[in-house]
Motif scaffolding. Sequence first.
Motif, short mmCIF file in Angstrom:
data_model
loop_
_atom_site.label_atom_id
_atom_site.label_comp_id
_atom_site.label_asym_id
_atom_site.label_seq_id
_atom_site.Cartn_x
_atom_site.Cartn_y
_atom_site.Cartn_z
N PRO A 123 48.07 72.37 30.49
CA PRO A 123 48.01 71.16 31.53
C PRO A 123 46.71 70.74 32.19
CG PRO A 123 49.87 72.47 31.90
CD PRO A 123 48.98 73.27 31.06
N ALA A 124 46.50 69.50 32.39
CA ALA A 124 45.56 68.78 32.90
C ALA A 124 45.03 69.43 34.23
CB ALA A 124 45.56 67.33 33.23
N PRO B 95 44.01 63.77 33.51
CA PRO B 95 45.37 63.64 32.62
C PRO B 95 45.15 62.05 31.76
CG PRO B 95 45.80 63.88 34.92
CD PRO B 95 44.31 63.76 34.82
N ARG B 96 45.39 62.30 30.44
CA ARG B 96 45.28 61.28 29.60
C ARG B 96 46.55 60.34 29.63
NH1 ARG B 96 44.17 65.36 25.16
NH2 ARG B 96 45.87 66.35 26.31
N GLY B 97 47.59 60.42 30.73
CA GLY B 97 48.51 59.62 30.76
C GLY B 97 49.83 60.16 29.67
N ILE B 98 49.51 61.38 29.41
CA ILE B 98 50.72 62.01 28.42
C ILE B 98 51.24 63.00 29.35
CG2 ILE B 98 51.02 63.28 26.35
CD1 ILE B 98 47.92 62.37 25.70
N ARG B 99 52.50 62.89 29.30
CA ARG B 99 53.45 64.04 29.90
C ARG B 99 54.47 64.59 28.93
NH1 ARG B 99 53.74 63.70 35.43
NH2 ARG B 99 55.80 64.59 35.59
N ARG B 100 54.21 66.12 29.20
CA ARG B 100 55.15 66.81 27.98
C ARG B 100 56.17 67.63 28.83
NH1 ARG B 100 50.28 69.72 24.69
NH2 ARG B 100 49.59 68.02 23.49
N LEU B 101 57.54 67.41 28.07
CA LEU B 101 58.63 68.02 28.66
C LEU B 101 58.20 69.64 28.21
CD1 LEU B 101 61.37 68.01 29.37
CD2 LEU B 101 62.01 67.72 27.01
N GLU B 102 58.50 70.53 29.33
CA GLU B 102 58.29 71.86 29.19
C GLU B 102 59.30 72.80 30.09
OE1 GLU B 102 54.39 72.71 30.29
OE2 GLU B 102 53.42 72.05 28.59
N VAL C 99 55.49 64.66 40.10
CA VAL C 99 55.30 63.23 39.48
C VAL C 99 54.43 62.29 40.44
CG1 VAL C 99 56.43 61.05 38.42
CG2 VAL C 99 57.52 63.47 38.57
N GLY D 133 56.00 60.43 25.75
CA GLY D 133 55.79 60.80 27.23
C GLY D 133 54.60 59.98 27.55
N THR E 175 60.73 70.85 33.23
CA THR E 175 59.82 69.67 34.01
C THR E 175 59.02 68.74 32.96
OG1 THR E 175 58.42 69.41 35.94
CG2 THR E 175 58.00 71.19 34.31
N CYS E 176 58.24 68.09 33.50
CA CYS E 176 57.16 67.45 32.65
C CYS E 176 55.66 67.58 33.38
CB CYS E 176 57.25 65.89 32.33
SG CYS E 176 58.73 65.53 31.28
N ARG E 177 54.93 67.96 32.68
CA ARG E 177 53.44 68.17 33.14
C ARG E 177 52.55 67.22 32.41
NH1 ARG E 177 54.10 74.04 32.47
NH2 ARG E 177 54.77 75.12 34.66
N ALA E 178 51.63 66.72 33.37
CA ALA E 178 50.44 65.76 32.75
C ALA E 178 49.50 66.67 31.90
CB ALA E 178 49.79 65.20 34.03
N TYR E 179 49.23 65.92 30.86
CA TYR E 179 48.13 66.38 29.99
C TYR E 179 47.05 65.50 29.48
CZ TYR E 179 50.45 70.73 28.17
OH TYR E 179 51.08 71.89 28.50
#
Lengths: 434, 350
Positions: free
Chosen positions: B168-169, B176-183, B210, A352, A430-434
């Motif tokens: 999440p951020a 955000p650290r440019g990491i996207r997690r599927l949830e 997005v 990701g 969905t995808c969330r930004a971390y």
Amino acid sequence: MRLDLAEFPVSRIVLGNKFQYQSGTLEVDAETLARDLLKDPRIREAKVAVAYPGEKVRITGIRDVVEPRVKTQGSGQVFPGVLGPVAPVGEGTTHRLSGMAVVATAEFEGAVRAGTGVQRSAVLDMWGAGAEISRYGSLVNLVLILRLAGGLPDLEAHLAVQKAELHAARRLAEVTLGKEPQKVETYDLARKNRDLPTVVLIQGCLTESHQFHSGVAYYGLSIRDSLATFAHPNELLDGAVTVNTTRGIGYFPNTWDWQNHALAMELYRRHGKELNFAGVALERVRFETYHGKEVTAHNAAHLAKTLGADGAVVTWLGSGNAFVDVMLTLRACEQRGIKTVLVTYEYGGKDGVDSPLLYYVPEAQAVVSTGSRDRWVELPAPEKVIGPYEEIRVLNYPGAPLTPASGPLTFDARDMVIGGVDNWGRQSWTCRAY
Amino acid sequence: MVTVVHVINQFFAGLGGEDKAGVPVGTAEGATGAARGLQAQLGDKGKVVATIYFGDNYFHEHPEEAKAAILKEIGSRKPQVVVAGPAFNSGRYGVGCVEVCHGVAESLGIPCVTAMHEENPAVDAYRGYHDLNVYLLPTRETAAGMNEALMAMAGFACRLGSGEELGPAREEGYIPRGIRRLERTDRPGVERAVEMLLKRLRNEPFVTEVPVQIWDRAVPAPPLSPERQATIAVITTSGVVPWGNPDRFKTYRNTFWQKYNISELKVLEPGKWEAVHGGYNVAFMNQNPHYGLPLDALRASESDGRFRLYHSYYVVPGNQGSPSVMKRIGQEIAADLKKEQIDGVLLVAT
């Protein structure tokens, strides 16, 4: 155009010796059904099996998924231009067997080694991680297991599989003739409320204009280099849009998805209450020149404007550079004062950290993510494999090795799981930004 | 009680401004300078066990030595959390904070929190590192925001020190650290989409799922000089490879490239080459591989003597390539082109 959709829910399928439906149980005369399918000389073997949610079953060789439906009133019949003549559909009454699907699996090697014409098949796990990511994992599935005659051209293979699955689907739905549905939903675009905004669904369709089947067909006719065209959502409900059944791929919607188009259904649910749904623009995307992409974008936005759109939900299917056409369509809409929301899956790679989308325009200010196609999938070993293949190709290239379907599988994307990519937002991924 | 090492620059350690920016890495036991403010915010939930400082210029001029010295100090104290900054809009200080945090995350695995203004140039590096263990909090532009920044950092430090998983951020407030997690969310995508559209139609605020990204722009190299004969190579993403696909390219998502020798060939014969690519109809390419690698036309122009064709061509089937992988492949091919002293490239895209 008013369509009553009469629902007959199925929670149990019994393979017996007649066709009948009673309080949630569908009895299927498996022998007669298989014998009917074998009347087509292109099919050399046909079997039927049932797979329930929660069973440790893996289905292989999947080419398409379809919901049993039959028209009982109104002109035409389900799957016009494919099972029957090109007659207008979308009006009258249609019966559906909900909560179940016919899953068409077929063994077929094909003559094409690579490219967009190569045959592909996908798997479905009925339990665990695989069932969770696919929208078909929660359905009771009647699996058609077909083996095709050797040396069939790809077009003939497609026609054989499609005819078999659609015939079976309609035959099964016929068990409800004369019976009382559990529920009837009415779909009618004419019931408008003048004070509400008008919303159009723009459905981008990646189609392969050089292949025997482009991937998306309207009344059985492949959409090739056409510009955007209007489709009434009721036509979708009656199976006017069908797919290429030699290519079962996670990021391509199946016939079932067109019959149950999640975005069209959601717009209908709010129709006359929060918005006026004005219909669907089927827009061919993946033009091979930037000029082509600009023209199709302009034309789709123009069609939406002509339909009186204040807003548009824009979505697509497929992959790759077709997405440029989709982004340009958002821009073209916004430039005409049509507010847009894009519904799309994302990429992002295994972890990701790669770009979620392939192309951006600054006008794409409102995007809904339906999750990632790229995250790896680990599937544990099943207790049972249903389908024509005991071994499958996890990697896709000429000469790729075979892996036993009875063991654990690792996929580097969700492409190999049927329904593994949520194109239109049916699920809550969905995808969330971390 | 959470143990913390606080990393700050010479100014916030109280040593002085620009005139002291050359001081090397130093350590004070306990909290000193701005670290006292952090200790005050931590209260009895955490303890600053050491304050490590560096001169901004020293870090800038000796980044590797500075980083190694700081990591050694942190490593020997084994704190539960490292706090760096806040750096506000100070570019050099910001880079120091982000680099230290990245080093700690990579080699020590200790969670880090830093803070600076969103437009600090170091924020881009932070995004590029994708460190799961590093959190960068936005601050005001100047030290006027010191107290609120320390309060936020102290809060994060306590939560990280207790092993808490952060959300999440957007919810937690870090960049955000440019990491996207599927949830999973609480509602299907279709509902979220139509609601977002209705908000837009009512001119109400909405949040995209997005954000638009800006891509790098490639600046074209200057034209080749007509004065001397250039060596030209071909790179193709068409996937045209020797028949049989000897290197087992996949039809999509490839992660490597290959070079095949064509020095003895005048043309590509159909049947000896095939296109391994999942994104177009390969029938035409297989009938005439010159669509992907125009050797026939190149040999004809080469005979004019205006250029010399390099003995091999470069290939990767481009279908569904991840941007980061394709970027790496591009860099590797470019390095090989440099090594082979190639002057120009014909890139055949598909």
